[in-house]
Design an enzyme around this catalytic site. Sequence first.
Site, PDB file in Angstrom:
ATOM      1  N   HIS A  93       6.404 -13.329   2.375  1.00 51.77           N
ATOM      2  CA  HIS A  93       6.134 -11.816   3.274  1.00 51.77           C
ATOM      3  C   HIS A  93       5.339 -11.568   4.126  1.00 51.77           C
ATOM      4  O   HIS A  93       4.083 -12.631   3.901  1.00 51.77           O
ATOM      5  CB  HIS A  93       6.275  -9.980   1.977  1.00 51.77           C
ATOM      6  CG  HIS A  93       5.323 -10.573   0.916  1.00 51.77           C
ATOM      7  ND1 HIS A  93       5.086 -11.138   0.221  1.00 51.77           N
ATOM      8  CD2 HIS A  93       3.532  -9.970   2.077  1.00 51.77           C
ATOM      9  CE1 HIS A  93       3.898 -11.443  -0.549  1.00 51.77           C
ATOM     10  NE2 HIS A  93       2.780 -10.658  -0.022  1.00 51.77           N
ATOM     11  N   ASP A 149       3.794  -0.743   4.033  1.00 49.12           N
ATOM     12  CA  ASP A 149       3.167  -1.527   2.365  1.00 49.12           C
ATOM     13  C   ASP A 149       2.547  -0.380   1.631  1.00 49.12           C
ATOM     14  O   ASP A 149       2.447   1.018   2.715  1.00 49.12           O
ATOM     15  CB  ASP A 149       1.947  -2.243   2.737  1.00 49.12           C
ATOM     16  CG  ASP A 149       1.473  -3.005   1.863  1.00 49.12           C
ATOM     17  OD1 ASP A 149       1.313  -4.196   2.419  1.00 49.12           O
ATOM     18  OD2 ASP A 149       0.448  -2.113   1.057  1.00 49.12           O
ATOM     19  N   ILE A 150       2.705   0.065   0.499  1.00 45.72           N
ATOM     20  CA  ILE A 150       2.123   0.704  -0.352  1.00 45.72           C
ATOM     21  C   ILE A 150       0.829   1.806  -0.199  1.00 45.72           C
ATOM     22  O   ILE A 150       0.053   2.436  -0.616  1.00 45.72           O
ATOM     23  CB  ILE A 150       2.864   0.672  -1.726  1.00 45.72           C
ATOM     24  CG1 ILE A 150       3.081   1.898  -2.986  1.00 45.72           C
ATOM     25  CG2 ILE A 150       2.180  -0.473  -2.663  1.00 45.72           C
ATOM     26  CD1 ILE A 150       3.878   1.632  -3.804  1.00 45.72           C
ATOM     27  N   GLY A 208      -4.835 -14.692  -1.967  1.00 43.55           N
ATOM     28  CA  GLY A 208      -4.760 -13.675  -2.565  1.00 43.55           C
ATOM     29  C   GLY A 208      -2.943 -12.998  -2.529  1.00 43.55           C
ATOM     30  O   GLY A 208      -2.704 -12.119  -3.113  1.00 43.55           O
ATOM     31  N   GLN A 209      -2.190 -14.050  -2.394  1.00 38.28           N
ATOM     32  CA  GLN A 209      -0.860 -13.817  -3.068  1.00 38.28           C
ATOM     33  C   GLN A 209      -0.669 -12.335  -4.092  1.00 38.28           C
ATOM     34  O   GLN A 209      -0.632 -13.697  -5.513  1.00 38.28           O
ATOM     35  CB  GLN A 209      -0.098 -14.965  -2.945  1.00 38.28           C
ATOM     36  CG  GLN A 209       1.682 -14.318  -2.489  1.00 38.28           C
ATOM     37  CD  GLN A 209       2.021 -15.191  -2.406  1.00 38.28           C
ATOM     38  OE1 GLN A 209       1.890 -16.689  -2.373  1.00 38.28           O
ATOM     39  NE2 GLN A 209       3.552 -15.255  -1.930  1.00 38.28           N
TER      40      GLN A 209
END
Length: 114
Positions: free
Chosen positions: A100, A31-32, A93-94
């Site tokens: 994913h 994850d970034i 909160g997608q």
Amino acid sequence: MTADCIFCKIAAEEISAKIVYESEDVLAFEDINPEAPVHLLIITKKHIKNIIELADYDSELFHNIGLAIKKLAADYQLDNGFRIVNNCGIAAGQSVNHLHFHLLAGRDLIWPPG
Ligand code: DGP
């Protein structure tokens, strides 16, 4: 591939990501914006908006997501435990509308999550 989908672009190697797992139909990468020492995203290579959009014929795909998680847990030696999170829809909160699963580990994970 869906235009303007960031995860489709990662799957197509148009945007770089730190890939940690790949199979025919599943991809995982870091994850970034990590929320834990280990924060991976497991995605379907094909575009599916969210878990509601899974079709009956996606059963093998869903199984393969499970196998990816199992392999990553072994690779990262997550014997102490980890959490899988799927945010589905606005209220959850997608923020990326491409199916994913977050894999979080490496710190104490409180329950219930916020
Ligand atoms: P969610 O809020 O459940 O839809 O999670 C989306 C996650 O995707 C969020 O934790 C940040 C991550 N993310 C967004 N854009 C990128 C990107 O370009 N690269 C990577 N590696 N992760 C991204």
